[in-house]
Design a protein around this motif. Sequence first.
Motif, PDB file in Angstrom:
ATOM      1  N   LEU A  99     -58.152  51.915 -10.800  1.00 31.22           N
ATOM      2  CA  LEU A  99     -59.453  52.531 -11.083  1.00 31.22           C
ATOM      3  C   LEU A  99     -60.596  51.531 -10.993  1.00 31.22           C
ATOM      4  CD1 LEU A  99     -58.600  54.733 -14.177  1.00 31.22           C
ATOM      5  CD2 LEU A  99     -59.235  55.551 -11.928  1.00 31.22           C
ATOM      6  N   GLY A 100     -60.294  50.245 -11.240  1.00 31.91           N
ATOM      7  CA  GLY A 100     -61.349  49.247 -11.284  1.00 31.91           C
ATOM      8  C   GLY A 100     -61.959  49.122 -12.671  1.00 31.91           C
ATOM      9  N   LEU A 101     -61.122  49.289 -13.712  1.00 30.59           N
ATOM     10  CA  LEU A 101     -61.600  49.070 -15.082  1.00 30.59           C
ATOM     11  C   LEU A 101     -61.677  47.574 -15.356  1.00 30.59           C
ATOM     12  CD1 LEU A 101     -59.600  51.604 -17.276  1.00 30.59           C
ATOM     13  CD2 LEU A 101     -62.061  51.420 -17.185  1.00 30.59           C
ATOM     14  N   VAL A 102     -62.627  47.167 -16.194  1.00 32.90           N
ATOM     15  CA  VAL A 102     -62.688  45.754 -16.620  1.00 32.90           C
ATOM     16  C   VAL A 102     -61.391  45.437 -17.345  1.00 32.90           C
ATOM     17  CG1 VAL A 102     -63.928  44.191 -18.163  1.00 32.90           C
ATOM     18  CG2 VAL A 102     -65.183  45.874 -16.830  1.00 32.90           C
ATOM     19  N   PRO A 103     -60.746  44.282 -17.187  1.00 33.93           N
ATOM     20  CA  PRO A 103     -61.095  43.100 -16.406  1.00 33.93           C
ATOM     21  C   PRO A 103     -60.562  43.103 -14.968  1.00 33.93           C
ATOM     22  CG  PRO A 103     -59.222  42.641 -17.789  1.00 33.93           C
ATOM     23  CD  PRO A 103     -59.595  44.072 -18.044  1.00 33.93           C
ATOM     24  N   LEU A 142     -49.842  55.585 -24.685  1.00 28.85           N
ATOM     25  CA  LEU A 142     -50.468  54.285 -24.398  1.00 28.85           C
ATOM     26  C   LEU A 142     -51.080  53.671 -25.663  1.00 28.85           C
ATOM     27  CD1 LEU A 142     -52.165  55.096 -20.975  1.00 28.85           C
ATOM     28  CD2 LEU A 142     -49.956  54.033 -21.379  1.00 28.85           C
ATOM     29  N   ASN A 143     -51.425  52.385 -25.524  1.00 31.89           N
ATOM     30  CA  ASN A 143     -51.951  51.634 -26.664  1.00 31.89           C
ATOM     31  C   ASN A 143     -53.443  51.954 -26.890  1.00 31.89           C
ATOM     32  OD1 ASN A 143     -52.961  49.692 -28.400  1.00 31.89           O
ATOM     33  ND2 ASN A 143     -51.634  48.073 -27.600  1.00 31.89           N
ATOM     34  N   HIS A 144     -53.752  52.536 -28.043  1.00 29.30           N
ATOM     35  CA  HIS A 144     -55.134  52.965 -28.333  1.00 29.30           C
ATOM     36  C   HIS A 144     -56.118  51.811 -28.310  1.00 29.30           C
ATOM     37  CE1 HIS A 144     -53.939  56.958 -30.429  1.00 29.30           C
ATOM     38  NE2 HIS A 144     -53.099  56.628 -29.479  1.00 29.30           N
ATOM     39  N   THR A 145     -55.746  50.744 -29.024  1.00 30.02           N
ATOM     40  CA  THR A 145     -56.676  49.611 -29.159  1.00 30.02           C
ATOM     41  C   THR A 145     -57.014  49.013 -27.803  1.00 30.02           C
ATOM     42  OG1 THR A 145     -55.269  49.138 -31.063  1.00 30.02           O
ATOM     43  CG2 THR A 145     -57.112  47.632 -30.666  1.00 30.02           C
ATOM     44  N   LEU A 146     -55.977  48.852 -26.965  1.00 28.27           N
ATOM     45  CA  LEU A 146     -56.177  48.259 -25.642  1.00 28.27           C
ATOM     46  C   LEU A 146     -57.119  49.116 -24.801  1.00 28.27           C
ATOM     47  CD1 LEU A 146     -55.315  46.057 -23.626  1.00 28.27           C
ATOM     48  CD2 LEU A 146     -53.499  47.574 -22.877  1.00 28.27           C
ATOM     49  N   LEU A 147     -56.865  50.442 -24.792  1.00 28.89           N
ATOM     50  CA  LEU A 147     -57.700  51.339 -23.989  1.00 28.89           C
ATOM     51  C   LEU A 147     -59.147  51.321 -24.468  1.00 28.89           C
ATOM     52  CD1 LEU A 147     -55.541  54.514 -23.240  1.00 28.89           C
ATOM     53  CD2 LEU A 147     -56.345  52.792 -21.657  1.00 28.89           C
ATOM     54  N   THR A 148     -59.331  51.355 -25.811  1.00 29.49           N
ATOM     55  CA  THR A 148     -60.698  51.352 -26.350  1.00 29.49           C
ATOM     56  C   THR A 148     -61.414  50.059 -25.989  1.00 29.49           C
ATOM     57  OG1 THR A 148     -59.818  52.645 -28.180  1.00 29.49           O
ATOM     58  CG2 THR A 148     -62.034  51.773 -28.438  1.00 29.49           C
ATOM     59  N   THR A 149     -60.708  48.921 -26.111  1.00 25.22           N
ATOM     60  CA  THR A 149     -61.319  47.627 -25.765  1.00 25.22           C
ATOM     61  C   THR A 149     -61.749  47.602 -24.303  1.00 25.22           C
ATOM     62  OG1 THR A 149     -59.706  46.680 -27.287  1.00 25.22           O
ATOM     63  CG2 THR A 149     -60.990  45.128 -25.984  1.00 25.22           C
ATOM     64  N   MET A 150     -60.836  48.057 -23.427  1.00 26.91           N
ATOM     65  CA  MET A 150     -61.157  48.060 -21.998  1.00 26.91           C
ATOM     66  C   MET A 150     -62.324  48.990 -21.703  1.00 26.91           C
ATOM     67  SD  MET A 150     -57.361  48.018 -20.446  1.00 26.91           S
ATOM     68  CE  MET A 150     -57.606  47.742 -18.739  1.00 26.91           C
ATOM     69  N   ALA A 151     -62.378  50.126 -22.405  1.00 25.67           N
ATOM     70  CA  ALA A 151     -63.454  51.092 -22.174  1.00 25.67           C
ATOM     71  C   ALA A 151     -64.802  50.490 -22.558  1.00 25.67           C
ATOM     72  CB  ALA A 151     -63.187  52.359 -22.975  1.00 25.67           C
ATOM     73  N   ILE A 152     -64.856  49.865 -23.748  1.00 26.27           N
ATOM     74  CA  ILE A 152     -66.117  49.257 -24.203  1.00 26.27           C
ATOM     75  C   ILE A 152     -66.534  48.146 -23.235  1.00 26.27           C
ATOM     76  CG2 ILE A 152     -67.193  47.916 -26.056  1.00 26.27           C
ATOM     77  CD1 ILE A 152     -66.860  50.647 -27.029  1.00 26.27           C
ATOM     78  N   ALA A 153     -65.533  47.323 -22.818  1.00 28.53           N
ATOM     79  CA  ALA A 153     -65.831  46.223 -21.887  1.00 28.53           C
ATOM     80  C   ALA A 153     -66.358  46.766 -20.561  1.00 28.53           C
ATOM     81  CB  ALA A 153     -64.573  45.388 -21.650  1.00 28.53           C
ATOM     82  N   ILE A 177     -68.049  51.924 -12.709  1.00 24.60           N
ATOM     83  CA  ILE A 177     -67.260  51.183 -13.700  1.00 24.60           C
ATOM     84  C   ILE A 177     -67.655  51.602 -15.122  1.00 24.60           C
ATOM     85  CG2 ILE A 177     -66.810  48.877 -14.638  1.00 24.60           C
ATOM     86  CD1 ILE A 177     -67.078  47.813 -11.752  1.00 24.60           C
ATOM     87  N   SER A 178     -68.974  51.739 -15.369  1.00 22.29           N
ATOM     88  CA  SER A 178     -69.369  52.090 -16.733  1.00 22.29           C
ATOM     89  C   SER A 178     -69.000  53.544 -17.072  1.00 22.29           C
ATOM     90  CB  SER A 178     -70.860  51.831 -16.959  1.00 22.29           C
ATOM     91  OG  SER A 178     -71.630  52.678 -16.177  1.00 22.29           O
ATOM     92  N   HIS A 179     -69.068  54.445 -16.075  1.00 24.18           N
ATOM     93  CA  HIS A 179     -68.633  55.826 -16.332  1.00 24.18           C
ATOM     94  C   HIS A 179     -67.140  55.890 -16.624  1.00 24.18           C
ATOM     95  CE1 HIS A 179     -72.034  58.536 -15.660  1.00 24.18           C
ATOM     96  NE2 HIS A 179     -72.509  57.587 -14.885  1.00 24.18           N
ATOM     97  N   LEU A 180     -66.357  55.047 -15.931  1.00 25.89           N
ATOM     98  CA  LEU A 180     -64.916  55.004 -16.209  1.00 25.89           C
ATOM     99  C   LEU A 180     -64.658  54.559 -17.645  1.00 25.89           C
ATOM    100  CD1 LEU A 180     -63.475  53.565 -12.913  1.00 25.89           C
ATOM    101  CD2 LEU A 180     -62.893  55.741 -13.941  1.00 25.89           C
ATOM    102  N   GLY A 181     -65.519  53.670 -18.152  1.00 23.29           N
ATOM    103  CA  GLY A 181     -65.407  53.264 -19.553  1.00 23.29           C
ATOM    104  C   GLY A 181     -65.550  54.466 -20.479  1.00 23.29           C
ATOM    105  N   TRP A 182     -66.551  55.324 -20.195  1.00 17.57           N
ATOM    106  CA  TRP A 182     -66.746  56.532 -21.004  1.00 17.57           C
ATOM    107  C   TRP A 182     -65.526  57.442 -20.941  1.00 17.57           C
ATOM    108  CZ3 TRP A 182     -70.765  58.170 -24.147  1.00 17.57           C
ATOM    109  CH2 TRP A 182     -71.896  57.348 -24.185  1.00 17.57           C
ATOM    110  N   MET A 183     -64.926  57.563 -19.724  1.00 17.24           N
ATOM    111  CA  MET A 183     -63.758  58.447 -19.590  1.00 17.24           C
ATOM    112  C   MET A 183     -62.559  57.896 -20.346  1.00 17.24           C
ATOM    113  SD  MET A 183     -63.944  59.335 -15.585  1.00 17.24           S
ATOM    114  CE  MET A 183     -65.549  59.203 -14.848  1.00 17.24           C
ATOM    115  N   THR A 184     -62.379  56.569 -20.296  1.00 16.75           N
ATOM    116  CA  THR A 184     -61.182  55.962 -20.883  1.00 16.75           C
ATOM    117  C   THR A 184     -61.221  55.997 -22.403  1.00 16.75           C
ATOM    118  OG1 THR A 184     -61.316  54.442 -19.023  1.00 16.75           O
ATOM    119  CG2 THR A 184     -59.666  53.967 -20.685  1.00 16.75           C
TER     120      THR A 184
END
Length: 333
Positions: A99-103, A142-153, A177-184
């Motif tokens: 998807l191209g999520l950070v990082p 999936l791991n909640h904390t990891l997904l939330t961290t990646m989404a905010i990043a 990339i920032s919209h994908l953060g909102w989705m994640t």
Amino acid sequence: MSISSLLLGTTITISSNHWMTAWTGLEINTLAILPLISKPHHPRAIEAATKYFLVQAAASTLLLFSSTTNALFTGQWDVTQLTHPTSCLLLTTAISIKLGLVPFHFWFPEVLQGSSLMTSLLLTTAMKFPPITLLLMTSHSLNHTLLTTMAIASAALGGWAGLNQTQVRKILAFSSISHLGWMTIIIIYNPKLTLITFYLYCMMTATAFLTLKTTKILKLSTMMTAWTKIPALSAALMLALLSLAGLPPLTGFLPKWLIIQELTKQEMTPMATIIALLSLLGLFFYLRLAYCATITLPPNSSNYMKQWRTNKPVSTLTTTITTMTITLLPLSP
């Protein structure tokens, strides 16, 4: 052939229950888009295709590895039965790369910059659909904390990095990339909301790309002089960009509003606050684009040549999705 293979690959992935068929669909997709990226015989296009191929191949390998590990420990090949922690971590990584999520976002702006506008449109919308579907089907394990961290990043980086760009395709890549953060961030709590966000995002991005294609805009300086070509379309482009930014009377406000509401219900108010503030960064560069599209009218001091007004009719598709991008907010529940 490439377009039909794209449709085939996407259909195979989104309708599969077995990990091998899901993987096959993703592979078909990757191979189908490569000729489209490298079609203009230009070093940038070839470079973009190479980068895209290497990144997607790595992601597919990780996905295969994660499903095989899961099958080894649990005996399950079902997509929804991904329970082994290592597999979950590997899958999150693989999907994030796809998807191209950070990082794992570095390839995305570069590939978009090397592609034509229509290929960029495919890369930002259609090519995101299969990985998001897989994420949706496995989200419960999936791991909640990891997904939330990646989404905010992702929301943060998509906002920050977009501020400095002058190339429109790169700006739209960072917006993606920032919209994908909102989705994640919402996928674990309300997967349907992720899908709504994705559909509306695809529609708004398609509006932006089709308008840019009609007026042949690739960078901000050409955008400033393009208003003379089709003035009405430039005004609509401004509204479409503000809709992508998520300003209230427009369609783009709907997903952000629902996501913030859902996060507050889940007692994640700090996250909702952070991601809402980060969307202001995005608003800044959308405003700059909107400013370049329509508010730099004369008398201004730039010494550019005026463009001729074109008699080419705007396609029905462009006008339809532009209207939808601007006016769908009253449909909100």
